[in-house]
Design a protein around this motif. Structure first.
Motif, PDB file in Angstrom:
ATOM      1  N   MET A 217       0.854  -1.192   0.000  1.00 27.14           N
ATOM      2  CA  MET A 217       0.000   0.000   0.000  1.00 27.14           C
ATOM      3  C   MET A 217       0.891   1.244   0.000  1.00 27.14           C
ATOM      4  O   MET A 217       1.806   1.370   0.809  1.00 27.14           O
ATOM      5  CB  MET A 217      -0.921   0.004   1.230  1.00 27.14           C
ATOM      6  N   THR A 218       0.588   2.131  -0.881  1.00 30.25           N
ATOM      7  CA  THR A 218       1.374   3.362  -0.985  1.00 30.25           C
ATOM      8  C   THR A 218       1.104   4.273   0.212  1.00 30.25           C
ATOM      9  O   THR A 218       0.059   4.164   0.867  1.00 30.25           O
ATOM     10  CB  THR A 218       1.023   4.103  -2.285  1.00 30.25           C
ATOM     11  N   PRO A 219       2.050   5.174   0.533  1.00 23.08           N
ATOM     12  CA  PRO A 219       1.825   6.098   1.662  1.00 23.08           C
ATOM     13  C   PRO A 219       0.554   6.918   1.501  1.00 23.08           C
ATOM     14  O   PRO A 219      -0.138   7.197   2.475  1.00 23.08           O
ATOM     15  CB  PRO A 219       3.085   6.974   1.633  1.00 23.08           C
ATOM     16  N   ARG A 220       0.224   7.272   0.251  1.00 30.21           N
ATOM     17  CA  ARG A 220      -0.982   8.074   0.038  1.00 30.21           C
ATOM     18  C   ARG A 220      -2.231   7.283   0.391  1.00 30.21           C
ATOM     19  O   ARG A 220      -3.151   7.790   1.058  1.00 30.21           O
ATOM     20  CB  ARG A 220      -1.014   8.551  -1.409  1.00 30.21           C
ATOM     21  N   LEU A 221      -2.263   6.003  -0.039  1.00 33.80           N
ATOM     22  CA  LEU A 221      -3.427   5.172   0.274  1.00 33.80           C
ATOM     23  C   LEU A 221      -3.488   4.862   1.766  1.00 33.80           C
ATOM     24  O   LEU A 221      -4.569   4.790   2.356  1.00 33.80           O
ATOM     25  CB  LEU A 221      -3.379   3.873  -0.537  1.00 33.80           C
ATOM     26  N   ARG A 222      -2.301   4.688   2.379  1.00 30.08           N
ATOM     27  CA  ARG A 222      -2.278   4.417   3.812  1.00 30.08           C
ATOM     28  C   ARG A 222      -2.844   5.624   4.589  1.00 30.08           C
ATOM     29  O   ARG A 222      -3.606   5.471   5.534  1.00 30.08           O
ATOM     30  CB  ARG A 222      -0.852   4.117   4.258  1.00 30.08           C
ATOM     31  N   THR A 223      -2.442   6.806   4.161  1.00 26.86           N
ATOM     32  CA  THR A 223      -2.954   8.016   4.805  1.00 26.86           C
ATOM     33  C   THR A 223      -4.468   8.136   4.635  1.00 26.86           C
ATOM     34  O   THR A 223      -5.203   8.476   5.569  1.00 26.86           O
ATOM     35  CB  THR A 223      -2.274   9.260   4.222  1.00 26.86           C
ATOM     36  N   ALA A 224      -4.941   7.830   3.422  1.00 21.30           N
ATOM     37  CA  ALA A 224      -6.388   7.886   3.167  1.00 21.30           C
ATOM     38  C   ALA A 224      -7.139   6.875   4.022  1.00 21.30           C
ATOM     39  O   ALA A 224      -8.225   7.160   4.548  1.00 21.30           O
ATOM     40  CB  ALA A 224      -6.663   7.639   1.688  1.00 21.30           C
ATOM     41  N   ALA A 225      -6.545   5.682   4.210  1.00 24.47           N
ATOM     42  CA  ALA A 225      -7.198   4.658   5.021  1.00 24.47           C
ATOM     43  C   ALA A 225      -7.290   5.095   6.482  1.00 24.47           C
ATOM     44  O   ALA A 225      -8.317   4.908   7.146  1.00 24.47           O
ATOM     45  CB  ALA A 225      -6.432   3.341   4.904  1.00 24.47           C
ATOM     46  N   TRP A 226      -6.195   5.691   6.996  1.00 24.33           N
ATOM     47  CA  TRP A 226      -6.227   6.169   8.371  1.00 24.33           C
ATOM     48  C   TRP A 226      -7.239   7.298   8.552  1.00 24.33           C
ATOM     49  O   TRP A 226      -7.940   7.371   9.574  1.00 24.33           O
ATOM     50  CB  TRP A 226      -4.832   6.632   8.802  1.00 24.33           C
ATOM     51  N   LEU A 227      -7.317   8.174   7.583  1.00 23.59           N
ATOM     52  CA  LEU A 227      -8.307   9.250   7.653  1.00 23.59           C
ATOM     53  C   LEU A 227      -9.730   8.684   7.649  1.00 23.59           C
ATOM     54  O   LEU A 227     -10.603   9.143   8.390  1.00 23.59           O
ATOM     55  CB  LEU A 227      -8.119  10.214   6.477  1.00 23.59           C
ATOM     56  N   MET A 228      -9.927   7.668   6.808  1.00 25.33           N
ATOM     57  CA  MET A 228     -11.242   7.043   6.745  1.00 25.33           C
ATOM     58  C   MET A 228     -11.597   6.410   8.089  1.00 25.33           C
ATOM     59  O   MET A 228     -12.715   6.568   8.603  1.00 25.33           O
ATOM     60  CB  MET A 228     -11.274   5.993   5.644  1.00 25.33           C
ATOM     61  N   LEU A 229     -10.664   5.700   8.712  1.00 25.61           N
ATOM     62  CA  LEU A 229     -10.924   5.074  10.002  1.00 25.61           C
ATOM     63  C   LEU A 229     -11.201   6.122  11.079  1.00 25.61           C
ATOM     64  O   LEU A 229     -12.087   5.949  11.931  1.00 25.61           O
ATOM     65  CB  LEU A 229      -9.726   4.202  10.409  1.00 25.61           C
ATOM     66  N   ALA A 230     -10.442   7.224  11.044  1.00 28.32           N
ATOM     67  CA  ALA A 230     -10.659   8.285  12.029  1.00 28.32           C
ATOM     68  C   ALA A 230     -12.035   8.912  11.877  1.00 28.32           C
ATOM     69  O   ALA A 230     -12.725   9.189  12.862  1.00 28.32           O
ATOM     70  CB  ALA A 230      -9.563   9.344  11.894  1.00 28.32           C
ATOM     71  N   LEU A 231     -12.451   9.125  10.634  1.00 26.85           N
ATOM     72  CA  LEU A 231     -13.767   9.711  10.400  1.00 26.85           C
ATOM     73  C   LEU A 231     -14.879   8.762  10.835  1.00 26.85           C
ATOM     74  O   LEU A 231     -15.867   9.171  11.449  1.00 26.85           O
ATOM     75  CB  LEU A 231     -13.918  10.079   8.930  1.00 26.85           C
ATOM     76  N   VAL A 232     -14.735   7.481  10.521  1.00 24.91           N
ATOM     77  CA  VAL A 232     -15.748   6.504  10.923  1.00 24.91           C
ATOM     78  C   VAL A 232     -15.819   6.411  12.441  1.00 24.91           C
ATOM     79  O   VAL A 232     -16.905   6.329  13.032  1.00 24.91           O
ATOM     80  CB  VAL A 232     -15.437   5.129  10.299  1.00 24.91           C
ATOM     81  N   ALA A 233     -14.656   6.445  13.121  1.00 24.95           N
ATOM     82  CA  ALA A 233     -14.653   6.414  14.586  1.00 24.95           C
ATOM     83  C   ALA A 233     -15.331   7.652  15.159  1.00 24.95           C
ATOM     84  O   ALA A 233     -16.084   7.569  16.139  1.00 24.95           O
ATOM     85  CB  ALA A 233     -13.210   6.307  15.091  1.00 24.95           C
ATOM     86  N   GLY A 234     -15.077   8.810  14.562  1.00 23.93           N
ATOM     87  CA  GLY A 234     -15.729  10.032  15.025  1.00 23.93           C
ATOM     88  C   GLY A 234     -17.231   9.989  14.847  1.00 23.93           C
ATOM     89  O   GLY A 234     -17.989  10.397  15.734  1.00 23.93           O
ATOM     90  N   LEU A 235     -17.677   9.472  13.707  1.00 24.38           N
ATOM     91  CA  LEU A 235     -19.114   9.353  13.474  1.00 24.38           C
ATOM     92  C   LEU A 235     -19.751   8.351  14.442  1.00 24.38           C
ATOM     93  O   LEU A 235     -20.861   8.561  14.936  1.00 24.38           O
ATOM     94  CB  LEU A 235     -19.373   8.929  12.034  1.00 24.38           C
ATOM     95  N   ALA A 236     -19.039   7.254  14.729  1.00 20.74           N
ATOM     96  CA  ALA A 236     -19.578   6.265  15.674  1.00 20.74           C
ATOM     97  C   ALA A 236     -19.683   6.861  17.073  1.00 20.74           C
ATOM     98  O   ALA A 236     -20.658   6.614  17.800  1.00 20.74           O
ATOM     99  CB  ALA A 236     -18.674   5.024  15.689  1.00 20.74           C
ATOM    100  N   TRP A 237     -18.704   7.665  17.468  1.00 23.03           N
ATOM    101  CA  TRP A 237     -18.762   8.293  18.790  1.00 23.03           C
ATOM    102  C   TRP A 237     -19.932   9.263  18.873  1.00 23.03           C
ATOM    103  O   TRP A 237     -20.647   9.295  19.873  1.00 23.03           O
ATOM    104  CB  TRP A 237     -17.446   9.015  19.058  1.00 23.03           C
ATOM    105  N   LEU A 238     -20.134  10.053  17.807  1.00 26.85           N
ATOM    106  CA  LEU A 238     -21.252  10.987  17.813  1.00 26.85           C
ATOM    107  C   LEU A 238     -22.591  10.256  17.849  1.00 26.85           C
ATOM    108  O   LEU A 238     -23.541  10.703  18.489  1.00 26.85           O
ATOM    109  CB  LEU A 238     -21.195  11.880  16.574  1.00 26.85           C
TER     110      LEU A 238
END
Length: 285
Positions: A1-22
Motif C-alpha cells: 500500500m502506498t503512503p498516500r493510500l495508507r494516509t487515506a485509510a487512516w483518515l477514513m478510520l478516524a472519520l468513521v470512529a468520530g461518526l460512531a462516537w457521535l
C-alpha cells in the motif's frame, strides 16, 4: 500500500470512529416547542407548556363504526376496559356508568377543595338544612348515592360537584355509551401518559391502541378512526423521516453513478467519500 493510500485509510478510520462516537453521544431533541422563542412573557410560557404537556394536547378522540349500535356499544366498552389497563393511557371514557364510577373516588376525595360553597355549608344552621335535604333524598331515585356518602359527606358536596359537572349539552348516548350525532359510530376519549412532544411514546400509544382494537374487533367488520395532536406529530415525524431517507439514498446512488461514469474507478470513488464524511462529521459537531 502506498503512503498516500495508507494516509487515506487512516483518515477514513478516524472519520468513521468520530461518526460512531457521535452516534452514541449525541442527543436529538424531538420537542417541537424548542422551535418557539425561549423565555418571553408568562402568556408565551403558558402557551409553550400547553403545547408540550397539557391535558388537551394528550387527548385522543376515537370513533368505532361498521356495525349496528348494540355491537358498537359492546366494542366500545371492551376497548375502554383494554385501554384503561394499558400503561400508555392515563384516562379513558366512553360515557358508560362503569367509567364514571371509576372517577368518583377521586372526585369524592377532593370534594371540599373543589366545591365553591364548602365553607358556607359548615355552620350549624347550614349543616342542619343539609341533613334535612339528605333525609328527603333518601326516598328519591338518588337514594343509592345518598346512602353511599351520607356518613362522610353530610353536606352533599360530592353530589353538588356532580351536578356542576353536568354539561348543558352532552353527546348522544345509546346502549349506555357515547355515539356520534348520526348514531352510526361509538365515541371514546382517552388521554395518553406521555406528553404530545414525545413522538416515540406517542407512536407506542398508537400501536397499543391499534393492538387493543384488533383484539376487540376479532372477526367483526368494525372500523376505527382516531385523532390526536400527539398522534399527528408522531405520524408527521415518521413520514418526514421516511421521505428524507428515501431521497437521501436516491441522491447517494445518483452521485455514485456520476462519479463512476467520470472516473471509471471504484478506488477513486471510495476516496471521494472522505470529504463527504468529513463535512458530515463537522456539521454534526
Amino acid at each position: 500500500m502506498t503512503p498516500r493510500l495508507r494516509t487515506a485509510a487512516w483518515l477514513m478510520l478516524a472519520l468513521v470512529a468520530g461518526l460512531a462516537w457521535l452516534a452514541t453521544q449525541m442527543r436529538i431533541d424531538r420537542d417541537f416547542v424548542a422551535f418557539l422563542p425561549q423565555g418571553g412573557d408568562p402568556g408565551q410560557q403558558f402557551l409553550a407548556h400547553q403545547l408540550r404537556d397539557s391535558a388537551a394536547a394528550r387527548l385522543v378522540l376515537v370513533r368505532i363504526g361498521g356495525a349496528d349500535p348494540q355491537a358498537l356499544a359492546v366494542a366500545s366498552e371492551a376497548l375502554r376496559a383494554a385501554l384503561a389497563a394499558d400503561r400508555h393511557f392515563d384516562y379513558v371514557s366512553n360515557g358508560s356508568l362503569a367509567g364514571g364510577l371509576r372517577d368518583l373516588p377521586a372526585l369524592h376525595a377532593a370534594r371540599y377543595a373543589l366545591s365553591p360553597d364548602a365553607a358556607a355549608h359548615m355552620s350549624v344552621d347550614a349543616l342542619r338544612d343539609a341533613l334535612h335535604r339528605r333525609l328527603e333524598a333518601l326516598s328519591s331515585s338518588m337514594a343509592m348515592l345518598e346512602k353511599r356518602w351520607l356518613a362522610d359527606d353530610p353536606t352533599g358536596e360530592t353530589l353538588g360537584l356532580l351536578a356542576l359537572l353536568q354539561p348543558a349539552s352532552s353527546p348522544r348516548r345509546e346502549w349506555g355509551v357515547w355515539f356520534d350525532a348520526a348514531g352510526q359510530g361509538a365515541m371514546l376519549i382517552a388521554q395518553t401518559h406521555a406528553p404530545a412532544s414525545d413522538a416515540g411514546a406517542q407512536q407506542a400509544a398508537m400501536r397499543a391502541l391499534d393492538a387493543a382494537f384488533a383484539t376487540v374487533r376479532a372477526s367483526q367488520p368494525l372500523r376505527i378512526e382516531y385523532s390526536s395532536p400527539g398522534f399527528i406529530a408522531a405520524r408527521s415525524e415518521s413520514t418526514i423521516a421516511h421521505d428524507a431517507m428515501r431521497v437521501s439514498w436516491m441522491a447517494i446512488a445518483g452521485i455514485v453513478v456520476i462519479l463512476l461514469a467520470f472516473y471509471r474507478s471504484l478506488a477513486i470513488v471510495a476516496l471521494c467519500a472522505l470529504p463527504a464524511l468529513a463535512g458530515l462529521l463537522a456539521g454534526l459537531c
